[in-house]
Scaffold this active site. Structure first.
Site, PDB file in Angstrom:
ATOM      1  N   HIS A 147       2.367  -0.252  -9.116  1.00  0.00           N
ATOM      2  CA  HIS A 147       3.089  -1.492  -9.407  1.00  0.00           C
ATOM      3  C   HIS A 147       4.404  -1.186 -10.134  1.00  0.00           C
ATOM      4  O   HIS A 147       4.419  -0.410 -11.086  1.00  0.00           O
ATOM      5  CB  HIS A 147       2.250  -2.415 -10.312  1.00  0.00           C
ATOM      6  CG  HIS A 147       1.087  -3.029  -9.606  1.00  0.00           C
ATOM      7  ND1 HIS A 147      -0.021  -3.506 -10.269  1.00  0.00           N
ATOM      8  CD2 HIS A 147       0.854  -3.257  -8.293  1.00  0.00           C
ATOM      9  CE1 HIS A 147      -0.879  -3.989  -9.400  1.00  0.00           C
ATOM     10  NE2 HIS A 147      -0.373  -3.855  -8.198  1.00  0.00           N
TER      11      HIS A 147
ATOM     12  N   TYR B  40      -4.192  -8.526 -12.048  1.00  0.00           N
ATOM     13  CA  TYR B  40      -5.469  -7.953 -11.627  1.00  0.00           C
ATOM     14  C   TYR B  40      -6.481  -7.927 -12.763  1.00  0.00           C
ATOM     15  O   TYR B  40      -7.681  -7.856 -12.542  1.00  0.00           O
ATOM     16  CB  TYR B  40      -5.266  -6.514 -11.142  1.00  0.00           C
ATOM     17  CG  TYR B  40      -4.608  -6.402  -9.801  1.00  0.00           C
ATOM     18  CD1 TYR B  40      -5.369  -6.225  -8.653  1.00  0.00           C
ATOM     19  CD2 TYR B  40      -3.231  -6.463  -9.678  1.00  0.00           C
ATOM     20  CE1 TYR B  40      -4.762  -6.114  -7.415  1.00  0.00           C
ATOM     21  CE2 TYR B  40      -2.612  -6.355  -8.442  1.00  0.00           C
ATOM     22  CZ  TYR B  40      -3.385  -6.182  -7.314  1.00  0.00           C
ATOM     23  OH  TYR B  40      -2.783  -6.074  -6.095  1.00  0.00           O
TER      24      TYR B  40
ATOM     25  N   HIS C  81      -8.987  -5.103  -0.160  1.00  0.00           N
ATOM     26  CA  HIS C  81      -8.282  -5.278  -1.428  1.00  0.00           C
ATOM     27  C   HIS C  81      -9.242  -5.525  -2.583  1.00  0.00           C
ATOM     28  O   HIS C  81      -8.924  -5.261  -3.740  1.00  0.00           O
ATOM     29  CB  HIS C  81      -7.299  -6.445  -1.325  1.00  0.00           C
ATOM     30  CG  HIS C  81      -6.250  -6.431  -2.392  1.00  0.00           C
ATOM     31  ND1 HIS C  81      -5.139  -5.622  -2.334  1.00  0.00           N
ATOM     32  CD2 HIS C  81      -6.155  -7.112  -3.564  1.00  0.00           C
ATOM     33  CE1 HIS C  81      -4.405  -5.821  -3.414  1.00  0.00           C
ATOM     34  NE2 HIS C  81      -4.999  -6.707  -4.172  1.00  0.00           N
TER      35      HIS C  81
ATOM     36  N   ARG D 254      -9.774  -2.385  -4.437  1.00  0.00           N
ATOM     37  CA  ARG D 254      -8.621  -2.067  -5.292  1.00  0.00           C
ATOM     38  C   ARG D 254      -8.679  -2.881  -6.581  1.00  0.00           C
ATOM     39  O   ARG D 254      -8.455  -2.364  -7.675  1.00  0.00           O
ATOM     40  CB  ARG D 254      -7.343  -2.366  -4.516  1.00  0.00           C
ATOM     41  CG  ARG D 254      -6.036  -2.192  -5.292  1.00  0.00           C
ATOM     42  CD  ARG D 254      -4.888  -2.373  -4.303  1.00  0.00           C
ATOM     43  NE  ARG D 254      -3.595  -2.596  -4.930  1.00  0.00           N
ATOM     44  CZ  ARG D 254      -2.773  -1.629  -5.339  1.00  0.00           C
ATOM     45  NH1 ARG D 254      -3.142  -0.366  -5.227  1.00  0.00           N
ATOM     46  NH2 ARG D 254      -1.599  -1.915  -5.859  1.00  0.00           N
TER      47      ARG D 254
ATOM     48  N   LYS E 108       4.319   0.747  -0.984  1.00  0.00           N
ATOM     49  CA  LYS E 108       5.318  -0.200  -0.496  1.00  0.00           C
ATOM     50  C   LYS E 108       6.713   0.395  -0.602  1.00  0.00           C
ATOM     51  O   LYS E 108       7.042   1.050  -1.587  1.00  0.00           O
ATOM     52  CB  LYS E 108       5.239  -1.501  -1.295  1.00  0.00           C
ATOM     53  CG  LYS E 108       3.973  -2.317  -1.034  1.00  0.00           C
ATOM     54  CD  LYS E 108       4.015  -3.631  -1.761  1.00  0.00           C
ATOM     55  CE  LYS E 108       2.804  -4.492  -1.422  1.00  0.00           C
ATOM     56  NZ  LYS E 108       2.842  -5.798  -2.116  1.00  0.00           N
TER      57      LYS E 108
ATOM     58  N   ARG F   2      -4.278   0.425  -1.482  1.00  0.00           N
ATOM     59  CA  ARG F   2      -4.082  -0.674  -0.536  1.00  0.00           C
ATOM     60  C   ARG F   2      -4.603  -0.175   0.815  1.00  0.00           C
ATOM     61  O   ARG F   2      -4.614   1.020   1.086  1.00  0.00           O
ATOM     62  CB  ARG F   2      -2.603  -1.042  -0.403  1.00  0.00           C
ATOM     63  CG  ARG F   2      -1.937  -1.482  -1.703  1.00  0.00           C
ATOM     64  CD  ARG F   2      -0.458  -1.755  -1.461  1.00  0.00           C
ATOM     65  NE  ARG F   2       0.225  -2.234  -2.678  1.00  0.00           N
ATOM     66  CZ  ARG F   2       0.922  -1.472  -3.502  1.00  0.00           C
ATOM     67  NH1 ARG F   2       1.037  -0.163  -3.254  1.00  0.00           N
ATOM     68  NH2 ARG F   2       1.510  -1.986  -4.564  1.00  0.00           N
TER      69      ARG F   2
END
Length: 307
Positions: free
Chosen positions: A270, A279, A244, A247, A172, A148
């Site tokens: 994730h 994705y 992004h 990615r 995150k 990211r």
């Protein structure tokens, strides 16, 4: 409790209790600020504790006239989360968003880049300028490690475990993971840090930050977007791309070349495999090739039996 007080408490909760990133917290706060703006525009004095279902429904109705279904669904989700927090803290007994349904939206699949397009973008970088080596290392890392943009900006020299062929990534909620890094990627990062970065006047507090601007400070998200946009214009790329996109291309290309979905999930950071699957849009031709290559019944058993 007024809205200002509620917003501060909620931000603290999202940061400490849920461990969300600054960008995620900002999104939740923006959802609430939209509601507060609506109340002010209508001269309504409803507090977070007293606001009724009817008032919230009026807000959502007006919102639906102004934004697309995806943005509307995002705001509804954010508000539901806020009122659930108030219930959790015993400020309210009910959630006024409970009966409000989000509009149905399809899965948004961002553009992906081909290997040729990625090579063309990187090849368009002007290496005669000092920032050229930095920009090449940045794009190689975005694509080579599937990061990211926030993860890229936060990379430090201490996060580079090149002898073990890994980098440590803080994702995150400040969750950390180790991502493999290729020899090519290591090569261009080393060129940047050993030939360019060492000669820069680094500002206090940025000594360990890997990618720096010309003033020796941490790069901004906007700068990464600008770098990519200018390169896309330079090669006349018609796709709308962002950091992004690299990615997404990283994950898509790995899957197309036979990588395991669980491994990709771990590299992307994730929590849910379902997120990773979003994705993984692969064209039907490729899916057909996979079926023909791997399914045990690709050949009729009768055709294989001896005559």
């Amino acid at each position: 409790m007024n809205w200002e007080h509620a917003l501060k408490d909620y931000q603290h909760y999202l940061n400490i209790e849920r461990g969300l990133s600054k960008n995620s917290i900002k999104s939740y706060v923006l959802d609430l600020e939209k509601l507060v703006h609506f109340l002010n525009s209508k001269n309504l004095t409803d507090s977070p504790i007293a606001i009724s279902k009817g008032t919230v429904q009026r807000f959502i109705y007006e919102l639906a006239q102004q934004v697309n279904p995806r943005s509307q669904a995002r705001t509804i989700s954010g508000l539901k989360s806020f009122f659930n927090y108030l219930i959790f803290e015993d400020y309210r007994q009910d959630n006024p968003m409970e009966l409000i349904e989000s509009p149905k939206v399809g899965r948004k699949l961002p553009d992906t880049l081909s290997e040729t397009e990625i090579n063309n973008l990187i090849g368009a970088i002007d290496l005669s300028k000092p920032e050229g080596e930095r920009n090449r290392a940045i794009l190689e890392t975005l694509y080579g490690c599937g990061l990211r943009v926030s993860e890229l900006l936060d990379l430090t020299l201490s996060d580079l475990y090149f002898e073990e062929d890994f980098i440590k990534v803080t994702g995150k909620g400040d969750k950390q993971r180790f991502v493999p890094i290729s020899k090519i990627n290591k090569k261009y990062i080393d060129i940047y840090r050993k030939e360019i970065r060492v000669h820069m006047p680094i500002q206090k507090g940025s000594e360990d930050i890997l990618f720096l601007n010309r003033r020796g400070r941490k790069l901004t998200r906007a700068m990464i977007f600008t770098i990519i946009k200018q390169l896309a214009e330079k090669i006349s790329l018609k796709k709308t791309i962002s950091p992004h996109t690299f990615r997404h291309s990283f994950a898509t290309h790995l899957l197309q070349n036979g990588a395991d979905l669980r491994a990709i999930q771990q590299m992307l950071g994730h929590e849910s495999i379902t997120t990773t699957e979003v994705y993984m849009h692969i064209d039907r031709v490729h899916l057909g090739e996979v079926m023909q290559k791997y399914h045990p019944r690709k050949i009729d058993p009768e055709e294989q039996s001896p005559q």
